[in-house]
Design a protein around this motif. Structure first.
Motif, PDB file in Angstrom:
ATOM      1  N   ASP A 279      -3.242 -19.144 -22.236  1.00 47.83           N
ATOM      2  CA  ASP A 279      -3.387 -18.603 -20.879  1.00 47.83           C
ATOM      3  C   ASP A 279      -3.255 -17.094 -20.859  1.00 47.83           C
ATOM      4  O   ASP A 279      -3.989 -16.395 -20.151  1.00 47.83           O
ATOM      5  N   LEU A 280      -2.318 -16.562 -21.623  1.00 46.66           N
ATOM      6  CA  LEU A 280      -2.043 -15.127 -21.571  1.00 46.66           C
ATOM      7  C   LEU A 280      -3.080 -14.291 -22.314  1.00 46.66           C
ATOM      8  O   LEU A 280      -3.187 -13.085 -22.074  1.00 46.66           O
ATOM      9  N   THR A 281      -3.843 -14.910 -23.206  1.00 41.81           N
ATOM     10  CA  THR A 281      -4.898 -14.160 -23.897  1.00 41.81           C
ATOM     11  C   THR A 281      -6.275 -14.402 -23.283  1.00 41.81           C
ATOM     12  O   THR A 281      -7.081 -13.481 -23.170  1.00 41.81           O
ATOM     13  N   GLU A 282      -6.526 -15.629 -22.855  1.00 46.34           N
ATOM     14  CA  GLU A 282      -7.868 -15.970 -22.378  1.00 46.34           C
ATOM     15  C   GLU A 282      -8.088 -15.593 -20.917  1.00 46.34           C
ATOM     16  O   GLU A 282      -9.191 -15.187 -20.529  1.00 46.34           O
ATOM     17  N   ARG A 283      -7.069 -15.703 -20.096  1.00 49.40           N
ATOM     18  CA  ARG A 283      -7.238 -15.469 -18.657  1.00 49.40           C
ATOM     19  C   ARG A 283      -6.940 -14.020 -18.292  1.00 49.40           C
ATOM     20  O   ARG A 283      -6.022 -13.402 -18.830  1.00 49.40           O
ATOM     21  N   ASP A 284      -7.742 -13.483 -17.382  1.00 43.75           N
ATOM     22  CA  ASP A 284      -7.482 -12.148 -16.857  1.00 43.75           C
ATOM     23  C   ASP A 284      -6.326 -12.260 -15.864  1.00 43.75           C
ATOM     24  O   ASP A 284      -6.369 -13.086 -14.951  1.00 43.75           O
ATOM     25  N   HIS A 285      -5.306 -11.461 -16.032  1.00 45.75           N
ATOM     26  CA  HIS A 285      -4.133 -11.584 -15.162  1.00 45.75           C
ATOM     27  C   HIS A 285      -3.450 -10.230 -15.031  1.00 45.75           C
ATOM     28  O   HIS A 285      -3.604  -9.334 -15.869  1.00 45.75           O
ATOM     29  N   MET A 286      -2.687 -10.085 -13.964  1.00 45.48           N
ATOM     30  CA  MET A 286      -1.831  -8.923 -13.796  1.00 45.48           C
ATOM     31  C   MET A 286      -0.615  -9.093 -14.716  1.00 45.48           C
ATOM     32  O   MET A 286      -0.166 -10.212 -14.972  1.00 45.48           O
ATOM     33  N   CYS A 287      -0.091  -8.000 -15.183  1.00 44.98           N
ATOM     34  CA  CYS A 287       0.969  -8.068 -16.201  1.00 44.98           C
ATOM     35  C   CYS A 287       2.350  -7.869 -15.587  1.00 44.98           C
ATOM     36  O   CYS A 287       3.130  -7.008 -16.017  1.00 44.98           O
ATOM     37  N   PHE A 288       2.683  -8.677 -14.588  1.00 43.21           N
ATOM     38  CA  PHE A 288       3.942  -8.480 -13.886  1.00 43.21           C
ATOM     39  C   PHE A 288       5.153  -8.852 -14.734  1.00 43.21           C
ATOM     40  O   PHE A 288       6.263  -8.379 -14.471  1.00 43.21           O
TER      41      PHE A 288
ATOM     42  N   ASP B  91       0.833  -1.195   0.000  1.00 36.80           N
ATOM     43  CA  ASP B  91       0.000   0.000   0.000  1.00 36.80           C
ATOM     44  C   ASP B  91       0.873   1.253   0.000  1.00 36.80           C
ATOM     45  O   ASP B  91       2.103   1.177  -0.154  1.00 36.80           O
ATOM     46  N   VAL B  92       0.251   2.419   0.178  1.00 36.80           N
ATOM     47  CA  VAL B  92       0.998   3.669   0.093  1.00 36.80           C
ATOM     48  C   VAL B  92       2.062   3.771   1.182  1.00 36.80           C
ATOM     49  O   VAL B  92       3.064   4.480   1.020  1.00 36.80           O
ATOM     50  N   GLU B  93       1.865   3.078   2.288  1.00 38.77           N
ATOM     51  CA  GLU B  93       2.832   3.098   3.376  1.00 38.77           C
ATOM     52  C   GLU B  93       3.899   2.011   3.247  1.00 38.77           C
ATOM     53  O   GLU B  93       4.803   1.918   4.075  1.00 38.77           O
ATOM     54  N   GLY B  94       3.779   1.181   2.222  1.00 36.13           N
ATOM     55  CA  GLY B  94       4.739   0.107   2.021  1.00 36.13           C
ATOM     56  C   GLY B  94       4.381  -1.182   2.722  1.00 36.13           C
ATOM     57  O   GLY B  94       5.184  -2.118   2.749  1.00 36.13           O
ATOM     58  N   ASN B  95       3.171  -1.252   3.257  1.00 35.22           N
ATOM     59  CA  ASN B  95       2.750  -2.466   3.955  1.00 35.22           C
ATOM     60  C   ASN B  95       2.305  -3.529   2.957  1.00 35.22           C
ATOM     61  O   ASN B  95       1.589  -3.243   2.006  1.00 35.22           O
ATOM     62  N   ARG B  96       2.711  -4.755   3.221  1.00 37.65           N
ATOM     63  CA  ARG B  96       2.328  -5.891   2.374  1.00 37.65           C
ATOM     64  C   ARG B  96       0.828  -6.137   2.473  1.00 37.65           C
ATOM     65  O   ARG B  96       0.265  -6.194   3.568  1.00 37.65           O
ATOM     66  N   THR B  97       0.173  -6.293   1.311  1.00 36.25           N
ATOM     67  CA  THR B  97      -1.275  -6.521   1.311  1.00 36.25           C
ATOM     68  C   THR B  97      -1.692  -7.794   0.597  1.00 36.25           C
ATOM     69  O   THR B  97      -2.730  -8.367   0.920  1.00 36.25           O
ATOM     70  N   HIS B  98      -0.913  -8.255  -0.384  1.00 34.03           N
ATOM     71  CA  HIS B  98      -1.366  -9.411  -1.170  1.00 34.03           C
ATOM     72  C   HIS B  98      -0.202 -10.010  -1.952  1.00 34.03           C
ATOM     73  O   HIS B  98       0.630  -9.286  -2.495  1.00 34.03           O
ATOM     74  N   ARG B  99      -0.130 -11.334  -1.976  1.00 34.11           N
ATOM     75  CA  ARG B  99       0.817 -12.046  -2.842  1.00 34.11           C
ATOM     76  C   ARG B  99       0.044 -12.570  -4.042  1.00 34.11           C
ATOM     77  O   ARG B  99      -1.041 -13.152  -3.902  1.00 34.11           O
ATOM     78  N   TRP B 100       0.631 -12.397  -5.233  1.00 36.20           N
ATOM     79  CA  TRP B 100      -0.025 -12.835  -6.454  1.00 36.20           C
ATOM     80  C   TRP B 100       0.463 -14.228  -6.856  1.00 36.20           C
ATOM     81  O   TRP B 100       1.644 -14.432  -7.112  1.00 36.20           O
ATOM     82  N   ASP B 101      -0.486 -15.164  -6.894  1.00 37.36           N
ATOM     83  CA  ASP B 101      -0.224 -16.522  -7.377  1.00 37.36           C
ATOM     84  C   ASP B 101      -1.258 -16.821  -8.450  1.00 37.36           C
ATOM     85  O   ASP B 101      -2.369 -17.282  -8.158  1.00 37.36           O
ATOM     86  N   GLU B 102      -0.918 -16.557  -9.692  1.00 38.63           N
ATOM     87  CA  GLU B 102      -1.897 -16.657 -10.784  1.00 38.63           C
ATOM     88  C   GLU B 102      -1.838 -17.988 -11.526  1.00 38.63           C
ATOM     89  O   GLU B 102      -2.759 -18.312 -12.283  1.00 38.63           O
ATOM     90  N   HIS B 103      -0.773 -18.748 -11.351  1.00 39.23           N
ATOM     91  CA  HIS B 103      -0.646 -20.084 -11.940  1.00 39.23           C
ATOM     92  C   HIS B 103      -0.852 -20.063 -13.457  1.00 39.23           C
ATOM     93  O   HIS B 103      -1.520 -20.938 -14.028  1.00 39.23           O
ATOM     94  N   LEU B 104      -0.270 -19.079 -14.102  1.00 36.08           N
ATOM     95  CA  LEU B 104      -0.291 -19.045 -15.563  1.00 36.08           C
ATOM     96  C   LEU B 104       0.732 -20.039 -16.120  1.00 36.08           C
ATOM     97  O   LEU B 104       1.780 -20.256 -15.523  1.00 36.08           O
TER      98      LEU B 104
END
Length: 310
Positions: free
Chosen positions: A162-171, A136-149
């Motif tokens: 997987d990269l076209t059909e599934r909604d995913h974050m673009c890390f 978050d804005v204070e640098g606190n951990r809020t979520h780990r991303w495990d998308e299994h693409l």
């Protein structure tokens, strides 16, 4: 691992070039730059590309140029749009490897060394990045991303699916890539979902390696483009101001771009056909959005036609 190598003209050339496109990024910029300077891999150079900021971004960036000779800064006198600003950073750096970095994220000290080591261990790969954790804005951990693409699968058609059909974050966008390979892609195209397109283009050229280590901190805050412009159409204007007055068809456009990406890819014809057939899943997922896009675009074109007759 090696640090700086020499270019043909005898000037120092980094193994890894980083480009940081910024616009009014004063809030988190120093923390992002501190995290890059703290990397255990010294052979990098960073170009900060300032898209006509009006806050203290320029002051902060120049302070870090004095602190570290590996950091340089350029300011555009007008807003080029986020897409052109990203691409400026690519075209004005020269390292063998490249990564985009943003002025609101944080990179743990081994991020780039681990990505480079992964690419060297897997020469067939197109990109390497690590697990992302939201802060978050204070640098606190809020979520780990495990998308299994399946972006690292040996089968290019499954990667594409997987990269076209599934909604995913673009890390993977923040991963390390070979410069010559990245140059074969569209880089940051001037439309919404351009990050998805680039990742797809990379996956068509090789597996995308995900390192199972939490070395990337992704900042969630109100200043992100996705928060400032929650709709695809509004993001078009931030990415490229030249879209003003034009009518985009976002969903249709990205579908078309996926097709063109496959046709351009250096793949055997059989694999191209297999990838194109995977778009059936994309159509099943997006057919309602396609109809809405057509309806809205048609309505807006009709309004323009009526005004033209008046």
């Amino acid at each position: 691992m090696g640090g700086v190598v020499k270019g043909e003209a005898g000037t120092p050339r980094p193994l890894l070039s980083l480009a940081m496109p910024v616009h009014n990024s004063e809030r988190f910029l120093a923390e992002a730059l501190d995290s890059i300077r703290a990397q255990d891999f010294p052979g990098w150079r960073l170009l900060i590309c300032d898209n006509a900021s009006t806050d203290r971004t320029e002051v902060i960036a120049k302070e870090y140029c004095v602190l570290d000779e590996r950091i340089s800064y350029v300011r555009h006198e007008r807003n080029l749009g986020a897409a052109r600003n990203h691409n400026y950073g690519f075209h004005h750096t020269d390292g063998d490897y490249f990564a985009w970095v943003h002025g609101d994220n944080v990179y743990l000290p081994t991020y780039f060394s681990r990505c480079l080591a992964e690419l060297r261990a897997h020469p067939e790969a197109s990109c390497a990045h690590t697990v992302a954790v939201d802060i978050d804005v204070e640098g606190n951990r809020t979520h780990r991303w495990d998308e299994h693409l399946r972006a690292d699968h040996a089968d290019v058609a499954l990667r594409f699916r997987d990269l076209t059909e599934r909604d995913h974050m673009c890390f993977a966008w923040f991963g390390v890539v070979d410069r010559d390979l990245l140059a074969q892609t569209s880089l940051h195209a001037p439309f919404d979902s351009a990050d998805r397109l680039e990742i797809v283009e990379l996956a068509l050229r090789g597996p995308i390696r995900l390192i199972d280590e939490e070395l990337f901190r992704h900042r969630e805050h109100p200043g992100r483009i996705m928060r400032q412009a929650p709709t695809a159409r509004s993001r078009y204007l931030i990415l490229d101001p030249e879209w003003r007055g034009r009518i985009p068809f976002p969903v249709l456009n990205i579908g078309r771009q996926y097709v063109l990406a496959v046709l351009r890819a250096p793949l055997p014809t059989r694999d191209k056909v297999r990838c194109l057939l995977q778009l059936r899943g994309w159509l099943r997922t997006n057919w309602k959005r396609i109809l809405r896009t057509l309806a809205r675009g048609g309505y807006e074109y009709a309004k323009l036609a009526v005004r033209g007759r008046q």
